[in-house]
Design an enzyme around this catalytic site. Sequence first.
Site, PDB file in Angstrom:
ATOM      1  N   CYS A  42       0.785  -1.226   0.124  1.00 54.32           N
ATOM      2  CA  CYS A  42      -0.011   0.024   0.106  1.00 54.32           C
ATOM      3  C   CYS A  42       0.752   1.273  -0.083  1.00 54.32           C
ATOM      4  O   CYS A  42       2.182   1.168   0.553  1.00 54.32           O
ATOM      5  CB  CYS A  42      -0.959  -0.105   1.299  1.00 54.32           C
ATOM      6  SG  CYS A  42      -1.819   1.515   1.065  1.00 54.32           S
ATOM      7  N   ASP A  44       0.359   3.758   1.792  1.00 55.46           N
ATOM      8  CA  ASP A  44       0.293   4.441   2.939  1.00 55.46           C
ATOM      9  C   ASP A  44       1.737   4.618   3.440  1.00 55.46           C
ATOM     10  O   ASP A  44       2.635   3.939   3.560  1.00 55.46           O
ATOM     11  CB  ASP A  44      -0.382   3.323   3.714  1.00 55.46           C
ATOM     12  CG  ASP A  44      -0.690   4.122   5.088  1.00 55.46           C
ATOM     13  OD1 ASP A  44       0.050   4.765   5.908  1.00 55.46           O
ATOM     14  OD2 ASP A  44      -2.067   3.977   5.400  1.00 55.46           O
ATOM     15  N   ARG A  46       2.917   4.919   6.555  1.00 52.16           N
ATOM     16  CA  ARG A  46       3.085   4.118   7.553  1.00 52.16           C
ATOM     17  C   ARG A  46       3.743   2.721   7.424  1.00 52.16           C
ATOM     18  O   ARG A  46       3.853   1.940   8.358  1.00 52.16           O
ATOM     19  CB  ARG A  46       1.931   4.009   8.461  1.00 52.16           C
ATOM     20  CG  ARG A  46       1.206   5.670   9.247  1.00 52.16           C
ATOM     21  CD  ARG A  46      -0.061   5.634   9.478  1.00 52.16           C
ATOM     22  NE  ARG A  46      -0.791   5.137   8.410  1.00 52.16           N
ATOM     23  CZ  ARG A  46      -2.169   4.742   8.820  1.00 52.16           C
ATOM     24  NH1 ARG A  46      -2.876   5.108   9.988  1.00 52.16           N
ATOM     25  NH2 ARG A  46      -3.095   4.480   7.766  1.00 52.16           N
ATOM     26  N   HIS A  98      -2.329  -3.910   4.812  1.00 58.85           N
ATOM     27  CA  HIS A  98      -2.171  -3.416   6.368  1.00 58.85           C
ATOM     28  C   HIS A  98      -3.632  -3.354   6.933  1.00 58.85           C
ATOM     29  O   HIS A  98      -4.476  -2.812   6.051  1.00 58.85           O
ATOM     30  CB  HIS A  98      -1.166  -2.359   6.501  1.00 58.85           C
ATOM     31  CG  HIS A  98      -1.798  -1.223   5.872  1.00 58.85           C
ATOM     32  ND1 HIS A  98      -2.508   0.022   6.646  1.00 58.85           N
ATOM     33  CD2 HIS A  98      -1.950  -0.688   4.464  1.00 58.85           C
ATOM     34  CE1 HIS A  98      -3.128   0.843   5.859  1.00 58.85           C
ATOM     35  NE2 HIS A  98      -2.472   0.398   4.446  1.00 58.85           N
ATOM     36  N   CYS A 101      -6.536  -0.112   6.502  1.00 59.31           N
ATOM     37  CA  CYS A 101      -6.260   0.650   5.324  1.00 59.31           C
ATOM     38  C   CYS A 101      -7.154   1.483   5.070  1.00 59.31           C
ATOM     39  O   CYS A 101      -8.436   1.441   4.756  1.00 59.31           O
ATOM     40  CB  CYS A 101      -6.032  -0.406   4.076  1.00 59.31           C
ATOM     41  SG  CYS A 101      -5.653   0.213   2.821  1.00 59.31           S
TER      42      CYS A 101
HETATM   43 CO    CO Z   1      -3.458   1.464   2.815  1.00 60.76          CO
END
Ligand code: CO
Length: 217
Positions: A42, A44, A46, A98, A101
Amino acid sequence: MKPCEKLLIENKAWAAEKIVQEPDFFKKLSGDQTPEFLWIGCADSRVPAEIIVNAEPGEIFVHRNIANQVIATDFNSQSVLQYAVDVLKVRHVIVCGHYNCGGIKAALDKQRVDLTLVNKWLIHIKDIYRIHQNEIESLDTQEKRVNRLVELNIIEQVQRLSHTAIIQNAWKREQRPVLHGWVYGLDNGVINPLVTLPPGTHINSIYQFVEPPDNDS
Ligand code: CO
């Protein structure tokens, strides 16, 4: 200091430190890359691929997008897959999603009229929800529903990898790569494996490839 200036200063410090630790670190990397893994994760902020598995430059070929999608008509992920499998000859392809999400959460919501491109991207996740709607809706909180769809999405993406000619040909010719579906916990930093498809795993016949019929007659 502007935020981007900070990044450049940090980069200089990082490069200098690497050279102190290992003088020919960059010299060794400046030739060819030979990563053993393709990581599809992803986007993302993090879930930074190399950091969460403590990997060094050169170890992982990385592709990231919203909610770690493998979409057959997406030239970006498909060309990354082709290059990783057919040129770099990776031994493993990992789809790592994750929990919690944002892409999955958005897919469980109504579509925002202004996010025209994001809507098209998320439609594939809505399709996964629809297939598993009964199971997901039987869960009693939205958090559980999101996290189950996170898992089902990862499993679906691994399946989609196995539906590509790229993977099926590599399995047939070279008995690699192994396909993995992993899920990362934002709250504890731990990755849990969900699914593994070794080369030769049976693929539903509707996703198999055949030669065209003879047209001589
Ligand atoms: Co995500």
